[in-house]
Design an enzyme around this catalytic site. Structure first.
Site, PDB file in Angstrom:
ATOM      1  N   HIS A   1       0.882  -1.337  -0.002  1.00 42.63           N
ATOM      2  CA  HIS A   1      -0.045   0.014   0.009  1.00 42.63           C
ATOM      3  C   HIS A   1       0.914   1.283  -0.070  1.00 42.63           C
ATOM      4  O   HIS A   1       1.544   1.503   0.805  1.00 42.63           O
ATOM      5  CB  HIS A   1      -1.022  -0.022   1.141  1.00 42.63           C
ATOM      6  CG  HIS A   1      -2.022   1.080   1.100  1.00 42.63           C
ATOM      7  ND1 HIS A   1      -3.399   0.847   0.980  1.00 42.63           N
ATOM      8  CD2 HIS A   1      -1.904   2.379   1.025  1.00 42.63           C
ATOM      9  CE1 HIS A   1      -4.006   2.020   0.793  1.00 42.63           C
ATOM     10  NE2 HIS A   1      -3.024   2.859   0.784  1.00 42.63           N
TER      11      HIS A   1
ATOM     12  N   GLN B   1      -9.590   8.824  -5.767  1.00 41.12           N
ATOM     13  CA  GLN B   1      -9.435   9.465  -4.487  1.00 41.12           C
ATOM     14  C   GLN B   1     -10.777  10.504  -3.997  1.00 41.12           C
ATOM     15  O   GLN B   1     -10.875  10.409  -3.013  1.00 41.12           O
ATOM     16  CB  GLN B   1      -8.013  10.267  -4.700  1.00 41.12           C
ATOM     17  CG  GLN B   1      -7.878  11.473  -3.554  1.00 41.12           C
ATOM     18  CD  GLN B   1      -7.250  10.726  -2.286  1.00 41.12           C
ATOM     19  OE1 GLN B   1      -6.056  10.693  -2.319  1.00 41.12           O
ATOM     20  NE2 GLN B   1      -8.019  10.436  -1.219  1.00 41.12           N
TER      21      GLN B   1
ATOM     22  N   GLU C   1     -11.492   4.203   6.502  1.00 32.08           N
ATOM     23  CA  GLU C   1     -10.414   4.702   7.046  1.00 32.08           C
ATOM     24  C   GLU C   1     -10.801   6.030   7.656  1.00 32.08           C
ATOM     25  O   GLU C   1     -10.756   7.144   7.410  1.00 32.08           O
ATOM     26  CB  GLU C   1      -9.164   5.368   6.104  1.00 32.08           C
ATOM     27  CG  GLU C   1      -7.850   5.849   6.663  1.00 32.08           C
ATOM     28  CD  GLU C   1      -7.031   6.370   5.444  1.00 32.08           C
ATOM     29  OE1 GLU C   1      -7.447   6.413   4.486  1.00 32.08           O
ATOM     30  OE2 GLU C   1      -5.914   6.704   6.184  1.00 32.08           O
TER      31      GLU C   1
ATOM     32  N   HIS D   1      -9.453   1.425  -0.136  1.00 26.66           N
ATOM     33  CA  HIS D   1      -9.204   2.272   0.831  1.00 26.66           C
ATOM     34  C   HIS D   1     -10.501   2.300   1.629  1.00 26.66           C
ATOM     35  O   HIS D   1     -11.524   2.793   1.191  1.00 26.66           O
ATOM     36  CB  HIS D   1      -9.021   3.874   0.388  1.00 26.66           C
ATOM     37  CG  HIS D   1      -7.594   4.097   0.414  1.00 26.66           C
ATOM     38  ND1 HIS D   1      -6.945   3.532  -0.987  1.00 26.66           N
ATOM     39  CD2 HIS D   1      -6.638   4.594   0.937  1.00 26.66           C
ATOM     40  CE1 HIS D   1      -5.792   3.762  -1.065  1.00 26.66           C
ATOM     41  NE2 HIS D   1      -5.258   4.749   0.046  1.00 26.66           N
TER      42      HIS D   1
ATOM     43  N   TRP E   1       0.003  13.504   3.629  1.00 23.80           N
ATOM     44  CA  TRP E   1      -0.361  12.839   4.624  1.00 23.80           C
ATOM     45  C   TRP E   1       0.383  12.709   5.780  1.00 23.80           C
ATOM     46  O   TRP E   1       0.146  12.264   6.842  1.00 23.80           O
ATOM     47  CB  TRP E   1      -1.180  11.632   4.142  1.00 23.80           C
ATOM     48  CG  TRP E   1      -2.357  11.932   3.456  1.00 23.80           C
ATOM     49  CD1 TRP E   1      -3.750  12.138   3.761  1.00 23.80           C
ATOM     50  CD2 TRP E   1      -2.435  11.906   1.837  1.00 23.80           C
ATOM     51  NE1 TRP E   1      -4.643  12.642   2.786  1.00 23.80           N
ATOM     52  CE2 TRP E   1      -3.582  12.176   1.531  1.00 23.80           C
ATOM     53  CE3 TRP E   1      -1.515  11.937   1.171  1.00 23.80           C
ATOM     54  CZ2 TRP E   1      -3.824  12.515   0.337  1.00 23.80           C
ATOM     55  CZ3 TRP E   1      -1.753  11.990  -0.379  1.00 23.80           C
ATOM     56  CH2 TRP E   1      -2.935  11.984  -0.754  1.00 23.80           C
TER      57      TRP E   1
ATOM     58  N   ASP F   1       2.181   3.139   2.897  1.00 25.16           N
ATOM     59  CA  ASP F   1       1.152   4.122   2.634  1.00 25.16           C
ATOM     60  C   ASP F   1       1.825   5.622   2.091  1.00 25.16           C
ATOM     61  O   ASP F   1       1.586   5.957   1.060  1.00 25.16           O
ATOM     62  CB  ASP F   1       0.218   4.699   3.912  1.00 25.16           C
ATOM     63  CG  ASP F   1      -1.127   5.335   3.478  1.00 25.16           C
ATOM     64  OD1 ASP F   1      -1.278   5.339   2.218  1.00 25.16           O
ATOM     65  OD2 ASP F   1      -1.771   5.391   4.190  1.00 25.16           O
TER      66      ASP F   1
ATOM     67  N   HIS G   1       1.498   5.282  -2.320  1.00 28.18           N
ATOM     68  CA  HIS G   1       1.077   6.348  -3.172  1.00 28.18           C
ATOM     69  C   HIS G   1       2.124   7.165  -3.571  1.00 28.18           C
ATOM     70  O   HIS G   1       2.788   8.032  -3.275  1.00 28.18           O
ATOM     71  CB  HIS G   1       0.193   7.479  -2.251  1.00 28.18           C
ATOM     72  CG  HIS G   1      -1.048   6.717  -1.810  1.00 28.18           C
ATOM     73  ND1 HIS G   1      -2.315   6.875  -2.275  1.00 28.18           N
ATOM     74  CD2 HIS G   1      -1.513   6.219  -0.623  1.00 28.18           C
ATOM     75  CE1 HIS G   1      -3.137   6.480  -1.888  1.00 28.18           C
ATOM     76  NE2 HIS G   1      -2.752   5.760  -0.603  1.00 28.18           N
TER      77      HIS G   1
HETATM   78 ZN   LIG Z   1      -3.616   4.942   0.976  1.00 25.22          ZN
END
Ligand SMILES: [Zn+2]
Length: 424
Positions: free
Chosen positions: A55, A150, A211, A208, A313, A307, A57
């Site tokens: 996982h 997203q 979350e 996802h 993030w 991630d 990005h």
């Molecule tokens: Zn993610």
């Protein structure tokens, strides 16, 4: 005659063995006396199959601070900030950042990565960029791409069409974000839609999922149901699943067997979820990590994901899956020796299983990719998060570094120190 022998290393199961490599495959494992084009001495060091991150990005990585930092530290501000970054990002910029990250990954023995790529952009710049990167790194990193709407498959007006276009362009896996749709019902509907798209195209699914700290976010139930209904068992993963942390225990006692029966895997991302979740809490402040040990006890495959590294993030990150497992071990309280070893397996073989990697492992016939670590066994590797002394990718030595013991100048004490210490 072998092209390469990695000699005398300790494998994750504790066995000591030489590994003989011909071309891009492991040709023999055991005590090998044959000639080799090159011999790497791994005596006393841990030799593992490569690290795997299920996982990530990669379209957002190494962008921290552009155009500004995430001041609240929340998921939602991160999504807003990523929207601003998308406006100014170019294919060239994304390819450059992704390739820099792949260098970091290779240097840490991280040779398989599943990256989500945002499909909420009519130009699909991120998709173009990461398809180019997948091709560029294919000789050393297996990059698997997830079409990820997203801003919501339905909430964003063109997301569904763009997600299908991304899959047509060669993106590997179907993604989604049901808890970000406008209603619970839209979230559930998006999962039906996405699982049907995956079933039609013979693809894997990685969502996802939930979350959020909202205990009533129950999309994992729908994901398990649709997986079961469409015969997608073993091909579906729910990423994050943080709402399960806050769910009612009675409900979870029904939910866990349904996830297990559907063969849906779980991918918690401990570095990110311990940072993002619980931001609306005062005290006690929830950890926001899903129920890892409880899922494993039901036979559900659970892998640790990274991630984010230096993006909207998350302001830190090193491309080291041992950092990820180390955080997961702490937050999930997996402190028994067997649980710690499991944490190492989660960032290697269990993640490989989730991604469906072919020929992963250190057996004869497997792809000749491995990493030599300056540690005696998997638990020590977690404790030290040590240097990667050598990384072999598909038969080629791609990374080497010399052992970097600290030199000491203390009267009456040893001249160097390595911090190795195996119990017993
Ligand atoms: Zn993610």
């Amino acid at each position: 005659m072998f092209d390469l022998i990695v000699k005398g290393g300790t494998l994750p199961d504790g066995a000591v063995a030489d590994i003989g490599i011909r071309g891009d495959r492991i040709a023999a494992v055991g005590r090998l006396e044959a000639e080799a084009g090159r011999v790497i001495d791994a005596t006393g060091d841990l030799v593992s199959p490569p690290f795997v991150d299920p996982h990530f990005h990669m379209d957002a990585t190494l962008s921290y601070g552009t155009p500004r930092v995430n001041a609240s530290g929340t998921l939602l501000e991160g999504i807003g900030l990523w929207g601003e970054l998308k406006e100014i990002a170019t294919v060239e910029d994304m390819v450059g950042r992704a390739l820099d990250y792949c260098d970091w990954a290779a240097s840490m023995g991280l040779l398989a990565i599943r990256s989500h790529v945002d499909t909420c952009d009519d130009r699909l710049l991120g998709v173009q960029a990461l398809l180019e990167v997948r091709e560029k790194v294919k000789d050393y990193i297996d990059l698997q791409l997830v079409a990820f709407p997203q801003d919501g498959l339905y909430r964003d007006p063109t997301a569904r069409a763009n997600t299908l276009r991304a899959l047509d362009m060669g993106v590997d896996v179907v993604g989604g974000i049901p808890h970000f749709e406008r209603t619970m019902q839209d979230g559930a509907e998006s999962l039906r839609d996405l699982c049907e798209i995956a079933a039609e195209r013979g693809l894997r699914v990685d969502i996802h999922c939930d979350e959020t700290d909202d205990p009533l976010s129950r999309h994992i139930e729908t994901l398990a149901y649709q997986t079961q209904r469409l015969g997608l068992q073993g091909r579906v993963a729910g990423s994050h699943l943080t709402s399960m942390h806050s769910m009612d225990n009675y409900y979870v006692s029904k939910l866990l067997p349904l996830i297990a029966e559907a063969g849906v895997a779980a991918i918690p991302n401990p570095l990110i979820n311990i940072t993002l979740q619980g931001r609306h809490d005062t005290f006690p402040k929830r950890r926001g990590l899903t129920r890892v040990k409880e899922m494993q006890a039901q036979g559900i495959t659970v892998g640790w994901g990274q991630d984010c590294v230096l993006d909207p993030w998350y302001s830190l990150g090193t491309a080291d899956m041992l950092d990820v497992a180390f955080m997961g071990l702490h937050v999930a309280q997996m402190t028994h020796p067997a649980e710690m070893k499991r944490c190492f397996d989660m960032v290697t073989q269990e993640n490989a299983k989730i991604m469906g990697l072919e020929g992963y492992g250190l057996g004869v016939g497997d792809v000749a990719s491995l990493v030599v670590l300056d540690a005696g066994n998997p638990v020590e590797a977690l404790r030290l998060r040590p240097d990667r002394l050598c990384v072999v990718a598909k038969g080629r030595v791609i990374v080497e570094r010399s052992r970097n013991d600290a030199r000491m100048a203390l009267p009456g004490r040893p001249g160097t120190v390595r911090r190795r210490h195996l119990p017993g």
